[in-house]
Scaffold this motif. Structure first.
Motif, short mmCIF file in Angstrom:
data_model
loop_
_atom_site.label_atom_id
_atom_site.label_comp_id
_atom_site.label_asym_id
_atom_site.label_seq_id
_atom_site.Cartn_x
_atom_site.Cartn_y
_atom_site.Cartn_z
N ILE A 154 2.48 -19.31 -6.37
CA ILE A 154 3.27 -18.99 -5.37
C ILE A 154 3.00 -17.45 -5.31
O ILE A 154 3.74 -16.63 -4.60
N VAL A 155 1.95 -16.76 -5.75
CA VAL A 155 1.53 -15.45 -5.74
C VAL A 155 1.39 -15.09 -4.29
O VAL A 155 1.90 -13.81 -3.96
N GLY A 156 0.65 -15.90 -3.37
CA GLY A 156 0.60 -15.37 -2.10
C GLY A 156 1.90 -15.30 -1.35
O GLY A 156 1.92 -14.57 -0.47
N GLN A 157 2.76 -16.33 -1.79
CA GLN A 157 3.96 -16.29 -1.02
C GLN A 157 4.93 -15.04 -1.22
O GLN A 157 5.42 -14.43 -0.35
N TRP A 158 4.75 -14.69 -2.63
CA TRP A 158 5.38 -13.35 -2.85
C TRP A 158 4.68 -12.34 -2.00
O TRP A 158 5.56 -11.24 -1.67
N LYS A 159 3.59 -11.86 -1.99
CA LYS A 159 2.91 -11.00 -1.36
C LYS A 159 3.25 -11.05 0.17
O LYS A 159 3.50 -9.96 0.63
N ALA B 226 13.57 -6.77 -3.00
CA ALA B 226 14.70 -5.91 -2.39
C ALA B 226 15.33 -5.22 -3.44
O ALA B 226 15.42 -3.95 -3.29
N ALA B 227 15.86 -5.75 -4.56
CA ALA B 227 16.38 -5.05 -5.61
C ALA B 227 15.69 -3.90 -6.37
O ALA B 227 15.91 -2.93 -6.46
N GLY B 228 14.21 -4.33 -6.38
CA GLY B 228 13.37 -3.43 -7.31
C GLY B 228 13.11 -2.25 -6.21
O GLY B 228 12.98 -1.16 -6.60
N MET B 229 12.82 -2.61 -4.95
CA MET B 229 12.68 -1.29 -4.02
C MET B 229 13.76 -0.57 -3.79
O MET B 229 13.75 0.75 -3.83
N GLN C 21 6.25 -8.74 4.52
CA GLN C 21 7.13 -8.46 5.73
C GLN C 21 8.41 -7.69 5.69
O GLN C 21 8.84 -7.23 6.78
N MET C 22 8.84 -7.66 4.59
CA MET C 22 10.07 -6.80 4.19
C MET C 22 9.68 -5.24 3.98
O MET C 22 10.59 -4.59 4.77
N TYR C 23 8.74 -4.97 3.49
CA TYR C 23 8.22 -3.62 3.50
C TYR C 23 6.73 -3.51 3.67
O TYR C 23 6.06 -3.44 2.95
N PRO C 24 6.67 -3.24 5.14
CA PRO C 24 5.23 -3.09 5.48
C PRO C 24 4.47 -1.93 5.02
O PRO C 24 3.27 -2.18 4.86
N ASN C 25 5.04 -0.92 4.74
CA ASN C 25 4.36 0.26 4.07
C ASN C 25 4.34 0.49 2.63
O ASN C 25 3.97 1.49 2.22
#
Length: 486
Positions: free
Chosen positions: A23-28, A1-4, A33-37
């Motif tokens: 945890i690469v998959g969890q990050w993705k 969120a901070a990065g975006m 979820q937060m930024y679908p586009n």
């Protein structure tokens, strides 16, 4: 969120997130979820094989991604160029020579560092980039570098005259030194670095110094605390005391940094780079009545084996044995195996209920049947004797749990989930209570794994080396409840 948000505001152009492989998959998933586009690039070992590595690195350099999530092991394979390293060392050498002319407090230390830099320059000058026409890290122009679980990179080499102090490792590791150089590369061009960790100090007060070197190297220079010996002289002092030896039957004198000074000043200095988060009752942290120690009496076989361990340790200290034949790491590993289960060092032996495995299985079964209605879950941490052919602790525990009436389909090994899809499914089953008992190592299900929705108990069969790895059940829950850590 901070990065975006920084990208939206024009503060950052290219954000890279360096995260643990598991945890690469969890990050993705959470990012999407937060930024679908969002235009997202995910890099993991299977997509970063030598055959397509150059293409992926060119994509990072040329494409305008909102976020680049990259696994630890892939990030390590991205190199800094020899030219960049030479330029960085020449700049560092010039800074040290200037510092020597203006500051007579540490002339010998500065001379040592200059000598070390000259040696490195000599090696790099003759180094050849054999047939390499790919992309280097500095070519990627990363403007914000996020490093998750950043304490994994605290083992950065540093120069010191202090020796024989426990917890002090000035030699460091190549992996951490590379990370330090890449952080400096991002900072050099005006970029920013964000280190994320809940445990910045895991082993020694020296960890705080490394975090400051990463994020406020310039401020340390202004305060004349850039050299470790000056920093430690300001904030800590050595203390020598008796400690229990590795064989547990005798004592030895050890020296550690265990007395501290000027802590308000150190805290103020750290506060300019660190966000402190006070945990209180409102944070939905579960109630906890302290760790339960399950004490198992020493068997005759273990007692005899420890006597043998003691003799081996003494032989190593006296230099009576070659390091390739026996050494302290091998001795402590054998000792931990024996303490866990004597069958790991002598397969002909047998153990009964009065063993670590027996007591753990008994505790797990009691909690399992007590929490049947709510389908609460448990984790068993075991770092040694993971699943393999022949005798191992994992299979032994599973057989004993089944004999006590726990269905096999409600017991799972983290090691059996060998793909991202399987891991995701396994952790989802634990969160839903379909899997009631999960076994895994600290690496497999400790760091960054969120399966605590229904967790009621945690069992450490072999206690981890680091305090940060103990009691990972004490995290935010949706439902408050009393939890146990044995």
């Amino acid at each position: 969120a901070a990065g975006m948000e920084m990208k939206r505001m024009g503060i950052s152009n290219k954000n890279m997130y360096v995260v643990p492989n598991n945890i690469v998959g969890q990050w993705k998933d959470i990012f999407e979820q937060m930024y679908p586009n969002a235009k997202l690039l995910t890099i993991e070992p299977k997509t970063f094989k030598p055959i397509n590595r150059k293409q992926v690195m060119e994509e990072i350099r040329d494409e305008d991604y909102d976020g680049i999530i990259i696994a630890y092991s892939c990030f390590e394979r991205i190199k800094l160029s020899v030219d960049y390293r030479i330029e960085r060392l020449k700049t560092k050498k010039a800074e040290l020579e200037n510092e020597k002319n203006n500051n007579l407090q540490y002339p010998r230390k500065i001379d040592r560092e200059i000598k070390k830099i000259k040696e490195e320059l000599g090696k790099l000058t003759v180094a050849q980039e054999v047939d390499y026409n790919g992309v280097y890290f500095e070519d990627m122009e990363v403007t914000k570098l996020f490093v998750d679980e950043a304490h994994n990179f605290k083992n950065v080499p540093f120069d010191t005259k202090i020796g024989n102090v426990m917890g002090l490792n000035p030699k460091g590791s190549k992996k951490c030194e590379e990370m330090f150089h890449k952080v400096q590369c991002v900072q050099k061009d005006g970029g920013g670095v964000i280190l994320a960790t809940g445990t910045p100090i895991t082993n020694s007060i020296t960890d705080a110094y490394i975090m400051q070197r990463y994020l406020q190297n310039g401020e340390l220079g202004l305060l004349d605390l850039q050299h470790f010996d000056g920093w430690i002289g300001m904030f800590a002092e050595k203390n020598t005391e008796f400690e229990i030896d590795v064989d547990t039957s005798s004592y030895r004198i050890t020296t550690r940094f265990s007395r501290f000074h000027n802590l308000p000043e150190l805290t103020t200095l750290l506060a300019s780079i660190a966000d402190f988060h006070q945990v209180d009752g409102a944070e939905n942290i579960p109630k906890h009545n302290g760790y339960k120690d399950a004490l198992i009496s020493k068997s005759y076989d273990l007692k005899k084996y420890l006597e043998e361990i003691s003799k081996r340790a003494e032989a190593v200290r006296m230099g009576a044995v070659l390091r390739t034949v026996d050494n302290m790491l091998k001795i402590t590993t054998d000792g931990r195996k024996a303490a866990l289960d004597m069958r790991l060092v002598d397969s002909s032996l047998s153990v009964g209920c009065q063993s670590k495995v027996g007591r753990c299985v008994e505790n797990v079964a009691n909690i399992y049947f007590r929490t049947m209605k709510d389908r609460l879950t448990q984790v068993i941490f075991c770092d040694y004797s993971t699943p393999k052919k022949g005798f191992n602790i994992y299979d032994d525990i599973k057989v004993r749990l089944k004999n006590l009436g726990i269905p096999e389909n409600e017991i799972a090994f983290a090691h059996s989930a060998n793909t991202e899809k399987k891991r995701k499914q396994l952790f989802d089953d634990v969160r839903k209570g379909k899997i009631r008992v999960i076994l895994g190592s600290t690496f497999k299900i400790g760091m960054g794994v969120n399966i605590q929705d229904r967790l009621i108990a945690l069992h450490h069969i072999d206690v981890p080396w680091r305090p940060a790895d103990v009691g990972r059940i004490l995290r935010t829950f949706k439902i408050k409840k009393n939890v146990e850590v044995t």
